[in-house]
Write an enzyme that holds these catalytic residues in place. Sequence first.
Site, mmCIF file in Angstrom:
data_model
loop_
_atom_site.group_PDB
_atom_site.id
_atom_site.type_symbol
_atom_site.label_atom_id
_atom_site.label_comp_id
_atom_site.label_asym_id
_atom_site.label_seq_id
_atom_site.Cartn_x
_atom_site.Cartn_y
_atom_site.Cartn_z
ATOM 1 N N LYS A 168 -6.004 1.157 3.162
ATOM 2 C CA LYS A 168 -6.746 2.006 4.411
ATOM 3 C C LYS A 168 -7.817 1.440 4.700
ATOM 4 O O LYS A 168 -8.291 1.640 5.819
ATOM 5 C CB LYS A 168 -6.760 3.397 3.555
ATOM 6 C CG LYS A 168 -5.529 4.040 2.985
ATOM 7 C CD LYS A 168 -4.514 4.186 4.074
ATOM 8 C CE LYS A 168 -3.299 5.245 3.480
ATOM 9 N NZ LYS A 168 -2.737 4.808 2.117
HETATM 10 C C1 LIG Z 1 -1.251 5.145 2.030
HETATM 11 C C2 LIG Z 1 -0.812 4.263 0.878
HETATM 12 C C3 LIG Z 1 0.630 4.100 0.649
HETATM 13 C C4 LIG Z 1 1.416 4.599 1.878
HETATM 14 O O1 LIG Z 1 1.384 3.841 3.082
HETATM 15 P P1 LIG Z 1 1.893 4.372 4.350
HETATM 16 O O2 LIG Z 1 1.203 3.791 5.449
HETATM 17 O O3 LIG Z 1 1.277 5.900 4.479
HETATM 18 O O4 LIG Z 1 3.512 4.448 4.480
HETATM 19 C C5 LIG Z 1 1.036 3.308 -0.227
HETATM 20 N N1 LIG Z 1 0.168 2.884 -1.044
HETATM 21 C C6 LIG Z 1 -1.214 3.296 -1.088
HETATM 22 C C7 LIG Z 1 -1.947 2.882 -2.601
HETATM 23 C C8 LIG Z 1 -1.895 4.018 0.094
HETATM 24 O O5 LIG Z 1 -3.041 4.207 -0.393
#
Ligand SMILES: *Cc1c(COP(=O)(O)O)cnc(C)c1O
Length: 462
Positions: free
Chosen positions: A108
């Site tokens: 993120k």
């Molecule tokens: C947010 C997240 C996901 C999922 O990603 P999306 O874009 O919501 O499909 C998978 N793994 C981790 C560690 C995340 O923080």
Amino acid sequence: MKYVSTRGNAEPVDFVTASLMGLAPDGGLFSPETFPQVERPNATATYVETATRILSAFAGGSLPEQAIRDMCVRAYAPFAHQSVAPLTEVGPGRWMLELHHGPTLAFKDVAMRLIAQLYDHILGLRGERMTILCATSGDTGGAAASAFAGSKHVDMVILHPLNRVSPTQRLFMTATGADNIHNLALEGDFDGTQAILKQLLADDQFRRRTRLAAVNSINWTRVAAQSVYFAQAQAQLGRDRNIRFVVPTGNFGDALAGYVASRCGLLTNFDVVAAVNANDAMARLIAGLPLKKGATAATISPAMDIQLPSNFERLLFEASGRDGAAVANAYAQLANTGEAPLPKAAVAKLGSMGLSAERVSDHETIDEMKRTHAETGWIVCPHTAVGLAAARRSRHVDGPTVTLATAHAAKFPETVKQALGIDVGLPDRGREFTAKPEKFDTGPMSADFVRQRVDAIVSKAA
Ligand SMILES: *Cc1c(COP(=O)(O)O)cnc(C)c1O
């Protein structure tokens, strides 16, 4: 370059406006009117070069290229690895794309740091202040808190589902010590927090009064920023290779970014496997089953505990031939009855876009963490393990398989201990934003509760 709503009933806007609004006024998600064709980077292009090229294409003249380059430089400077998203080989033909080298140890950071730069740039030029609402299943909140901590132009309100994020994930959002970061832990699941966010953004009066925006994966800039690492992986593994990307999936933002990279001509082929846990909505939707709000199961990969992947709406828009009315209809029916069949045209298309899904149970996730550790010595986070297990199962013969490593194992020490009996400590960069006392309020999963809190925060800041 204009952005249209997936529900077909909003004025097209430019890149900067789409980024500042988050959600379109008709409740839809912004998507580019047409996908820009972007020249592929060569194998030695730096992350900042590729990011500048792709974001400039999406910005389409609404921001000078030099400003975009400066934002990318600042966004990625704190990453612990100079290539930002390095590829590592886990076995013959099997790779991991490591996306957890940012300050809060999950992918993120990659998009959120860029959004924070963009907001500060624009709001600074305009002399304005905004309130950013953020719903998180665990990692978005931390990335947003660290990216916006201390911003002079932004008050941030983060909603997380009470007791449904790991203690370490919670620390990253609640212990920044920054006065402009506010946290609400709501009694319910992530889908509930996301529904409140959409409801408040769709309330025109409230949105204007509080100058509200959203930086969830519904924000187009995040999807655009995430398409960069798909392009980099293709460039580094060879432009003629057919790569299969395996993406641990929750809200479908990351997997959608792969689709977007492919539509922009940045990938040789489009082959994406959405790896899901027991919350297998994406597997059902790709198979053409109805949109449905089911109960969320709590798993050991909590960032993927999502039943209504919000970015599916963008895929549905494409699969239905960009029929905004059909998309709006489906989501209205979902809101009214809790279930909606997909438009017929979309059902036919979804199965043939190059997208597939693999379900991985908690048990298989733990097994994969053990197996990866035994084979390579690496300790992977449970979300990454969901991806690696799916990659093993869907073994691809035509070219390399790249699994996105979405978080650092240290963010999930309890699960690592359970799987491997090993204590993983936070790397040094993880301490900067977790050193202060935790600060958060709890409350009901209610839009009115959040509305009151946001009003109070905004009137105090004014
Ligand atoms: C947010 C997240 C996901 C999922 O990603 P999306 O874009 O919501 O499909 C998978 N793994 C981790 C560690 C995340 O923080």
